[in-house]
Design a protein around this motif. Structure first.
Motif, PDB file in Angstrom:
ATOM      1  N   ARG A 161       0.832  -1.211   0.000  1.00  0.00           N
ATOM      2  CA  ARG A 161       0.000   0.000   0.000  1.00  0.00           C
ATOM      3  C   ARG A 161       0.863   1.257   0.000  1.00  0.00           C
ATOM      4  NH1 ARG A 161      -3.182  -2.548   3.522  1.00  0.00           N
ATOM      5  NH2 ARG A 161      -2.472  -1.343   5.331  1.00  0.00           N
ATOM      6  N   PHE A 162       1.937   1.244   0.782  1.00  0.00           N
ATOM      7  CA  PHE A 162       2.828   2.405   0.806  1.00  0.00           C
ATOM      8  C   PHE A 162       3.437   2.656  -0.571  1.00  0.00           C
ATOM      9  CE2 PHE A 162       3.414   1.805   5.564  1.00  0.00           C
ATOM     10  CZ  PHE A 162       2.737   2.961   5.865  1.00  0.00           C
ATOM     11  N   LEU A 163       3.890   1.584  -1.178  1.00  0.00           N
ATOM     12  CA  LEU A 163       4.532   1.752  -2.487  1.00  0.00           C
ATOM     13  C   LEU A 163       3.533   2.258  -3.521  1.00  0.00           C
ATOM     14  CD1 LEU A 163       6.934  -1.317  -2.707  1.00  0.00           C
ATOM     15  CD2 LEU A 163       7.485   1.070  -2.244  1.00  0.00           C
ATOM     16  N   GLN A 164       2.297   1.801  -3.405  1.00  0.00           N
ATOM     17  CA  GLN A 164       1.307   2.274  -4.365  1.00  0.00           C
ATOM     18  C   GLN A 164       0.982   3.749  -4.170  1.00  0.00           C
ATOM     19  OE1 GLN A 164      -1.510  -0.813  -3.689  1.00  0.00           O
ATOM     20  NE2 GLN A 164      -0.893  -1.974  -5.506  1.00  0.00           N
ATOM     21  N   GLU A 165       0.939   4.161  -2.903  1.00  0.00           N
ATOM     22  CA  GLU A 165       0.769   5.594  -2.642  1.00  0.00           C
ATOM     23  C   GLU A 165       1.907   6.384  -3.266  1.00  0.00           C
ATOM     24  OE1 GLU A 165      -0.155   7.681   1.192  1.00  0.00           O
ATOM     25  OE2 GLU A 165      -0.689   5.635   1.812  1.00  0.00           O
ATOM     26  N   ARG A 166       3.083   5.795  -3.156  1.00  0.00           N
ATOM     27  CA  ARG A 166       4.262   6.470  -3.715  1.00  0.00           C
ATOM     28  C   ARG A 166       4.119   6.614  -5.222  1.00  0.00           C
ATOM     29  NH1 ARG A 166       9.986   4.246  -1.685  1.00  0.00           N
ATOM     30  NH2 ARG A 166      11.273   4.765  -3.480  1.00  0.00           N
ATOM     31  N   LYS A 193       8.834   9.322 -15.216  1.00  0.00           N
ATOM     32  CA  LYS A 193       8.228   8.128 -15.822  1.00  0.00           C
ATOM     33  C   LYS A 193       9.032   6.886 -15.462  1.00  0.00           C
ATOM     34  CE  LYS A 193       5.774  10.040 -19.791  1.00  0.00           C
ATOM     35  NZ  LYS A 193       5.825  10.344 -21.239  1.00  0.00           N
ATOM     36  N   THR A 194      10.350   7.032 -15.531  1.00  0.00           N
ATOM     37  CA  THR A 194      11.220   5.917 -15.174  1.00  0.00           C
ATOM     38  C   THR A 194      10.975   5.497 -13.729  1.00  0.00           C
ATOM     39  OG1 THR A 194      12.890   6.755 -16.686  1.00  0.00           O
ATOM     40  CG2 THR A 194      13.604   5.170 -15.030  1.00  0.00           C
ATOM     41  N   GLU A 195      10.881   6.491 -12.870  1.00  0.00           N
ATOM     42  CA  GLU A 195      10.646   6.238 -11.452  1.00  0.00           C
ATOM     43  C   GLU A 195       9.333   5.478 -11.261  1.00  0.00           C
ATOM     44  OE1 GLU A 195      12.881   7.147  -9.314  1.00  0.00           O
ATOM     45  OE2 GLU A 195      11.853   6.708  -7.440  1.00  0.00           O
ATOM     46  N   ARG A 196       8.304   5.942 -11.922  1.00  0.00           N
ATOM     47  CA  ARG A 196       6.989   5.309 -11.808  1.00  0.00           C
ATOM     48  C   ARG A 196       7.047   3.851 -12.260  1.00  0.00           C
ATOM     49  NH1 ARG A 196       3.090   7.147 -16.300  1.00  0.00           N
ATOM     50  NH2 ARG A 196       4.764   5.995 -17.352  1.00  0.00           N
ATOM     51  N   LEU A 247       9.204   4.151   2.809  1.00  0.00           N
ATOM     52  CA  LEU A 247       8.550   3.403   1.740  1.00  0.00           C
ATOM     53  C   LEU A 247       7.504   4.240   1.018  1.00  0.00           C
ATOM     54  CD1 LEU A 247       8.139  -0.129   3.308  1.00  0.00           C
ATOM     55  CD2 LEU A 247       9.517   0.509   1.321  1.00  0.00           C
ATOM     56  N   ASN A 248       6.907   5.156   1.758  1.00  0.00           N
ATOM     57  CA  ASN A 248       5.737   5.828   1.215  1.00  0.00           C
ATOM     58  C   ASN A 248       6.067   7.183   0.605  1.00  0.00           C
ATOM     59  OD1 ASN A 248       3.465   7.506   1.176  1.00  0.00           O
ATOM     60  ND2 ASN A 248       3.365   7.576   3.385  1.00  0.00           N
ATOM     61  N   GLN A 249       7.214   7.731   0.956  1.00  0.00           N
ATOM     62  CA  GLN A 249       7.477   9.098   0.490  1.00  0.00           C
ATOM     63  C   GLN A 249       8.215   9.152  -0.839  1.00  0.00           C
ATOM     64  OE1 GLN A 249      10.108  11.428   3.118  1.00  0.00           O
ATOM     65  NE2 GLN A 249      11.651   9.980   2.451  1.00  0.00           N
ATOM     66  N   PHE A 250       7.859  10.170  -1.606  1.00  0.00           N
ATOM     67  CA  PHE A 250       8.629  10.433  -2.807  1.00  0.00           C
ATOM     68  C   PHE A 250       9.044  11.896  -2.842  1.00  0.00           C
ATOM     69  CE2 PHE A 250       8.841  11.975  -7.194  1.00  0.00           C
ATOM     70  CZ  PHE A 250       9.952  11.268  -7.590  1.00  0.00           C
TER      71      PHE A 250
END
Lengths: 170, 170
Positions: free
Chosen positions: A115-120, A155-158, B88-91
């Motif tokens: 969930r955290f990564l998806q928020e990111r 985009k790469t990051e995403r 994990l959650n921050q960008f």
DNA sequence: ATATGATTAGTCACATATGACTATAACGTT
DNA sequence: AACGTTATAGTCATATGTGACTAATCATAT
């Protein structure tokens, strides 16, 4: 000395300015290329002055308090070209931030971590929307190339983040 | 407090260590994930200790000079989880370096500028070769994901640079 | 008139990060 | 036994960058 000094010298090359104008121009027009702050601008101006790359003169404007007007010196012009060559040719490897968390990802329940990564991912996408919709800028090719730079990096990051989520062992 | 503190706390979670070991492990095994230096490691250890997240005890080993052994406290364990969630959650949007030069590219003869950019491409490719050939690392998924991160970012950088060269007006 | 906010022009304490440096002990080699 | 090397364990001066703060003037609306 690096890019920030180059930026300031370049702005003074166009015309002599005071600190406020320099900072204002960066904030208003170059926010997508540099995140330099006001206090840093004044600091660099002071340092560049001490090194003889910019000169200062006092300007009195009616009743206003006197302003320091900074202008580039011949030595500054030479330094500008030196820094420009350096800036164009150098590449610094930068350790990307945000990776340490992944090393310890197993200390959290898998579904929470995901969930955290998806928020990111969503944060990256929000930013991407901002930059992708940025209007073409008049200041020169450079600014547009720079915005393009951010867009492709985001985009790469995403995509990388999405891949991380997929590749995580169950 | 950020990723670096998280990194240190995480290493202490595995086992109590002294400064030397922490730094040594980072240098040897995590050079591709963090570029933290020795003095920073000691500094963080001191700060984490002052905040009560790590404890220190003295260990005497034969005739050797006494060592400070750092270990994570319960408060540190809690902080670790907090920092992990945050990480994990921050960008963070980062202004990429290397773009200022492009703004002023017209101050150099076009062919000279292009030579510089091409040299820069070569530097990126050299680094890419280093990371692409990195062996799978044993420390965990995280390190491998992180190397993958660098590789895709470097490829993006290379492609963007090539595009810059092409799109430059004559 | 006067309050509000923008413009103008900085200063300063503080946090972070690192390079360079200091010291001692152990260990292997000659 | 002398010597170089590595392991060990830090300290400290210095550079960078910024947030928060101060201050004066001017334009505009109320």
């Amino acid at each position: 000395m690096g890019e920030r000094e180059l930026l300031v010298l370049g702005l003074l090359k166009t015309q002599s300015q005071h600190g406020y104008q320099i900072n204002d121009f960066i904030e208003r027009n170059l926010g997508r290329v540099s995140d330099m702050k006001k206090s840093t601008a004044y600091l660099l101006l002071k340092k560049l002055n001490q090194s003889g790359y910019v000169g200062v003169s006092i300007e009195q404007d009616g009743n206003r308090p006197p302003k320091q007007v900074y202008s580039i010196t011949p030595a500054g012009e030479a330094k500008f070209l030196e820094l420009l060559r350096e800036a164009l040719n150098q590449f610094d490897d930068v350790t990307p931030s945000g990776d340490i968390g992944l090393m310890y990802i197993d200390y959290l329940p898998r579904d929470e971590a995901i969930r955290f990564l998806q928020e990111r991912v969503e944060k990256v996408e929000a930013l991407l929307a901002v930059y992708a919709n940025a209007p073409k800028h008049g200041f020169g090719v450079g600014v547009d190339l720079s915005i393009r730079h951010r867009v492709v990096l985001l985009k790469t990051e995403r995509d990388w983040l999405k891949q991380c989520v997929e590749q995580l062992p169950k």
